[in-house]
Scaffold this motif. Sequence first.
Motif, short mmCIF file in Angstrom:
data_model
loop_
_atom_site.label_atom_id
_atom_site.label_comp_id
_atom_site.label_asym_id
_atom_site.label_seq_id
_atom_site.Cartn_x
_atom_site.Cartn_y
_atom_site.Cartn_z
N PRO A 44 -29.79 9.12 55.44
CA PRO A 44 -30.34 8.79 56.75
C PRO A 44 -31.50 7.78 56.69
O PRO A 44 -31.67 6.97 57.61
N ARG A 45 -32.28 7.82 55.63
CA ARG A 45 -33.41 6.88 55.50
C ARG A 45 -32.92 5.49 55.09
O ARG A 45 -33.48 4.49 55.51
N LEU A 46 -31.89 5.46 54.27
CA LEU A 46 -31.38 4.20 53.74
C LEU A 46 -30.51 3.45 54.74
O LEU A 46 -30.55 2.22 54.80
N PHE A 47 -29.75 4.17 55.55
CA PHE A 47 -28.78 3.52 56.43
C PHE A 47 -29.15 3.60 57.90
O PHE A 47 -28.34 3.27 58.75
N ALA A 48 -30.38 3.98 58.21
CA ALA A 48 -30.84 3.98 59.60
C ALA A 48 -30.96 2.55 60.11
O ALA A 48 -31.19 1.62 59.34
N GLU A 49 -30.79 2.39 61.39
CA GLU A 49 -30.86 1.05 61.99
C GLU A 49 -32.22 0.40 61.76
O GLU A 49 -32.32 -0.81 61.53
N ASP A 50 -33.29 1.19 61.79
CA ASP A 50 -34.64 0.65 61.61
C ASP A 50 -35.18 0.92 60.20
O ASP A 50 -36.39 1.01 59.99
N ALA A 51 -34.29 1.02 59.22
CA ALA A 51 -34.68 1.37 57.85
C ALA A 51 -35.69 0.39 57.29
O ALA A 51 -35.60 -0.82 57.50
N ARG A 52 -36.65 0.95 56.55
CA ARG A 52 -37.61 0.14 55.78
C ARG A 52 -37.42 0.42 54.30
O ARG A 52 -38.31 0.25 53.50
N LEU A 53 -36.22 0.90 53.98
CA LEU A 53 -35.82 1.20 52.62
C LEU A 53 -34.53 0.46 52.33
O LEU A 53 -33.61 0.49 53.15
N TRP A 54 -34.48 -0.22 51.19
CA TRP A 54 -33.29 -0.96 50.80
C TRP A 54 -32.97 -0.63 49.35
O TRP A 54 -33.88 -0.49 48.53
N VAL A 55 -31.69 -0.52 49.04
CA VAL A 55 -31.26 -0.33 47.67
C VAL A 55 -30.25 -1.41 47.33
O VAL A 55 -29.27 -1.61 48.05
N LEU A 56 -30.53 -2.12 46.26
CA LEU A 56 -29.60 -3.10 45.72
C LEU A 56 -28.92 -2.48 44.51
O LEU A 56 -29.58 -1.79 43.71
N LEU A 57 -27.62 -2.72 44.37
CA LEU A 57 -26.86 -2.17 43.27
C LEU A 57 -26.37 -3.30 42.37
O LEU A 57 -26.06 -4.39 42.84
N ALA A 58 -26.29 -3.01 41.08
CA ALA A 58 -25.74 -3.95 40.10
C ALA A 58 -24.38 -3.41 39.66
O ALA A 58 -24.26 -2.23 39.32
N GLU A 59 -23.38 -4.29 39.67
CA GLU A 59 -22.05 -3.93 39.19
C GLU A 59 -21.77 -4.66 37.88
O GLU A 59 -22.09 -5.84 37.75
N ASN A 60 -21.13 -3.96 36.94
CA ASN A 60 -20.75 -4.60 35.69
C ASN A 60 -19.46 -5.40 35.88
O ASN A 60 -18.93 -5.48 37.00
N ALA A 61 -18.94 -5.97 34.81
CA ALA A 61 -17.75 -6.82 34.88
C ALA A 61 -16.53 -6.08 35.43
O ALA A 61 -15.64 -6.69 36.01
#
Length: 161
Positions: A44-61
């Motif tokens: 709920p914190r990450l995907f809320a419309e007014d979120a101030r939290l972001w997560v970037l993901l790294a994918e391997n090959a």
Amino acid sequence: MEHTPVIRRARVGDLPRLVELVHEHVAYEKSAPRPADLAGRLGPRLFAEDARLWVLLAENAEGVVTGYAACSAEFAFWDARDYLHMDCLYLAAEARGQGLGAALVDGVARLARELGLEQVQWQTPDWNEAAIRFYDRLGAASNPKLRYTLPVGPPAATSRA
């Protein structure tokens, strides 16, 4: 042919893998276990419309999520401006040394610019010499400080008159 690292924002379907990585990160830093309902609390914190939290993901090959960077917008009182705080940066052991960490930091810097922020700040444990060398190679400057945590107990119940 060299694989270009894929850095992308987390999606709802990524929560189970993200939580696995968080638990690996917690174990790596020898920290206390986190709540069992972490996905339910983060989602709920990450995907809320007014979120101030972001997560970037790294994918391997192979397209497997092998790392993350978690960020939130914060305010620097002495500078009187907002900045992006990178709370966590973690790569699974098998993903290290492949350029994914630098790609994640680049993604965080790009996110900061998208948000109109001029600075990214973070910390790392003083015993994590590999991380310190990595950040130094990136040209980041350190500020020696200790981080404290003060438990204050559960929120006070609000009374309704």
